[in-house]
Write a protein that holds these residues in place. Structure first.
Motif, PDB file in Angstrom:
ATOM      1  N   ALA A  27       0.832  -1.209   0.000  1.00  0.00           N
ATOM      2  CA  ALA A  27       0.000   0.000   0.000  1.00  0.00           C
ATOM      3  C   ALA A  27       0.865   1.256   0.000  1.00  0.00           C
ATOM      4  O   ALA A  27       0.586   2.214  -0.733  1.00  0.00           O
ATOM      5  CB  ALA A  27      -0.923  -0.009   1.214  1.00  0.00           C
ATOM      6  N   VAL A  51      -5.349  -0.771   5.855  1.00  0.00           N
ATOM      7  CA  VAL A  51      -5.268  -0.692   4.392  1.00  0.00           C
ATOM      8  C   VAL A  51      -6.648  -1.009   3.835  1.00  0.00           C
ATOM      9  O   VAL A  51      -7.255  -2.022   4.203  1.00  0.00           O
ATOM     10  CB  VAL A  51      -4.224  -1.678   3.832  1.00  0.00           C
ATOM     11  CG1 VAL A  51      -4.304  -1.721   2.300  1.00  0.00           C
ATOM     12  CG2 VAL A  51      -2.818  -1.287   4.268  1.00  0.00           C
ATOM     13  N   GLN A  58      -8.689  -1.997   0.538  1.00  0.00           N
ATOM     14  CA  GLN A  58      -8.521  -2.532  -0.806  1.00  0.00           C
ATOM     15  C   GLN A  58      -9.850  -2.504  -1.545  1.00  0.00           C
ATOM     16  O   GLN A  58     -10.898  -2.829  -0.988  1.00  0.00           O
ATOM     17  CB  GLN A  58      -8.003  -3.976  -0.756  1.00  0.00           C
ATOM     18  CG  GLN A  58      -6.597  -4.103  -0.218  1.00  0.00           C
ATOM     19  CD  GLN A  58      -6.063  -5.524  -0.304  1.00  0.00           C
ATOM     20  OE1 GLN A  58      -6.829  -6.479  -0.445  1.00  0.00           O
ATOM     21  NE2 GLN A  58      -4.747  -5.664  -0.229  1.00  0.00           N
ATOM     22  N   PRO A 106      -4.847  -1.805  -3.220  1.00  0.00           N
ATOM     23  CA  PRO A 106      -4.871  -0.792  -2.155  1.00  0.00           C
ATOM     24  C   PRO A 106      -5.258   0.575  -2.703  1.00  0.00           C
ATOM     25  O   PRO A 106      -4.653   1.065  -3.657  1.00  0.00           O
ATOM     26  CB  PRO A 106      -3.429  -0.771  -1.624  1.00  0.00           C
ATOM     27  CG  PRO A 106      -2.685  -1.822  -2.331  1.00  0.00           C
ATOM     28  CD  PRO A 106      -3.505  -2.334  -3.448  1.00  0.00           C
TER      29      PRO A 106
END
Length: 432
Positions: free
Chosen positions: A265, A297, A299, A304
């Protein structure tokens, strides 16, 4: 900087004092070492013994004393004062003397009255705007970790600690408190000390600034109840649109085994100037092993699109960076990941706040924020060079604040002008 040591401890009423003592009727002298006094002086001495206790950082008895001060503290950044953060520094630094533990004890019964880890570094002085800096010089400083003393913060105790530190470590020219609350007792005590001592000066680098905290109630529904129905609807709508765009997944990064996802990320989302100041993967791993790391993070479709770089201690999440994919800004991606992270934090029931530090947040949670004024305070040995560097920083900081004010005023004027033009155009359309 000398090695860690514990100075000899003796009763304050005996013939000589082995650590440090301060007079009650006069400011402490600025000689280059611990003062020695006869028994006839004992009645005029403060009942304090100041000393290094770095060698006791693994002593269970000392750790219990330390944790008791931590439990009673209301300081701004307790994570940096904790035994766990000291372990992190030891695990990631080659310099054993980078951090020392300074304590004040009651001379009569040995009770621990105050403690602060002191971290030594060269502080760059100059002109800075975001990631750009023009360096004018540097000062070797002792940083009060956590920007406050654990335990007693009276002027007498702080004076003893300052005098002892400057005498014991001659290379240190200033005491640095990077995020000291303006209304704290320490701030008042240090200003009193500077005003009464001709050989000490004080300044606040870049002026007093806003620090934001997001209070977290007991559960997520209680958090959402702070906002109006329209605000709650917009937050939920943003998440729904994201899920309709692609499968959505929030990853909590708090274990060494999940650092690959965090690294991916950062590599995708962080601009070069942010990557340059982020800590290394090894340091992230050390934080995770000590239970201090808690990043998130987000997604979208397995890619990401946003990340929160944060640490945790006690009831507080310290948010350091928000990384977002510019292509996803139409989904208010920064607000969305914060919304989902708050939902996760509330699910545990132990977090009471997110500390954003120095910031002017633009996310939609700002209306619930609690604002505290803090500043980077320097208490320094008065000299022409140090005073000139501090003056340059102060003048530039004042100019920068005025420039920000002008910029905000210009933005406001443009917004009012555009609104007036829009209203006029709408009136013409209706008339026609």
């Amino acid at each position: 900087m000398g090695g860690a040591k514990v100075l000899k401890q003796v009763d304050i009423s005996s013939a000589e004092v082995g650590a440090w003592a301060c007079r009650t009727d006069a400011p402490a002298a600025s000689q280059a070492g611990p003062r020695r006094t006869g028994a006839s002086d004992a009645a005029r001495l403060q009942p304090y013994r100041v000393q290094w206790e770095t060698e006791r950082e693994h002593d269970p008895v000392f750790l219990r004393e330390w944790q008791a001060l931590m439990a009673a503290s209301s300081g701004p950044e307790p994570i940096y004062q904790s035994p766990e953060f000291l372990q992190y520094i030891r695990a990631t630094s080659q310099d054993r003397a980078e951090v020392e533990i300074l304590t004040v004890r009651d001379a009569a019964d040995g009770r621990l009255l105050a403690l602060t880890p002191i971290r030594y570094r060269d502080l760059a002085m100059g002109l800075q705007v975001r990631y750009w800096r023009m360096k004018l010089g540097s000062l070797h400083v002792g940083t009060v970790m956590g920007s406050g003393v654990l335990g007693e913060e009276s002027p007498a105790v702080l004076e003893c600690m300052v005098r002892f530190l400057l005498a014991e470590r001659p290379r240190v020219v200033a005491l640095s408190l990077p995020a000291l609350p303006q209304q704290s007792l320490s701030q008042q005590s240090l200003h009193q000390l500077s005003a009464s001592q001709r050989d000490l000066g004080i300044c606040v680098l870049n002026g007093w600034r806003e620090c934001h905290k997001i209070p977290l109630p007991g559960d997520f529904n209680a958090y959402l109840a702070q906002f109006g129905s329209k605000h709650r609807y917009n937050l939920k709508r943003q998440i729904r649109l994201l899920r309709e765009h692609a499968p959505l997944e929030l990853l909590r990064i708090d274990q060494p085994g999940s650092l690959d996802q965090l690294a991916a990320a950062i590599e995708r989302l962080a601009p070069p100037e942010v990557k340059a100041v982020l800590i290394s993967r090894e340091k992230f791993a050390a934080m995770a092993r000590l239970g201090m790391l808690r990043c998130y993070v987000l997604q979208s479709g397995g890619v990401p699109v946003a990340a929160l770089i944060a640490t945790q201690y006690g009831e507080t999440l310290h948010l350091h960076n928000v990384l977002t994919d510019p292509a996803m800004l139409r989904f208010s991606i920064g607000t969305s990941i914060l919304y989902l992270a708050i939902e996760d934090l509330c699910s545990e029931g132990r977090f009471s706040a997110i500390d954003l530090g120095y910031s002017s947040p633009s996310h939609s949670h700002q209306s619930s924020n609690r604002v505290e004024i803090r500043g980077h305070l320097l208490l320094y040995k008065a000299s022409l060079r140090t005073s000139a560097l501090c003056l340059a920083e102060r003048l530039f900081g004042e100019w920068l604040e005025r420039a920000k004010g002008w910029h905000q005023a210009l933005k406001g004027w443009r917004a009012r002008r555009d609104a007036a033009r829009g209203a006029k155009a709408e009136k013409v359309t209706k008339a026609s």
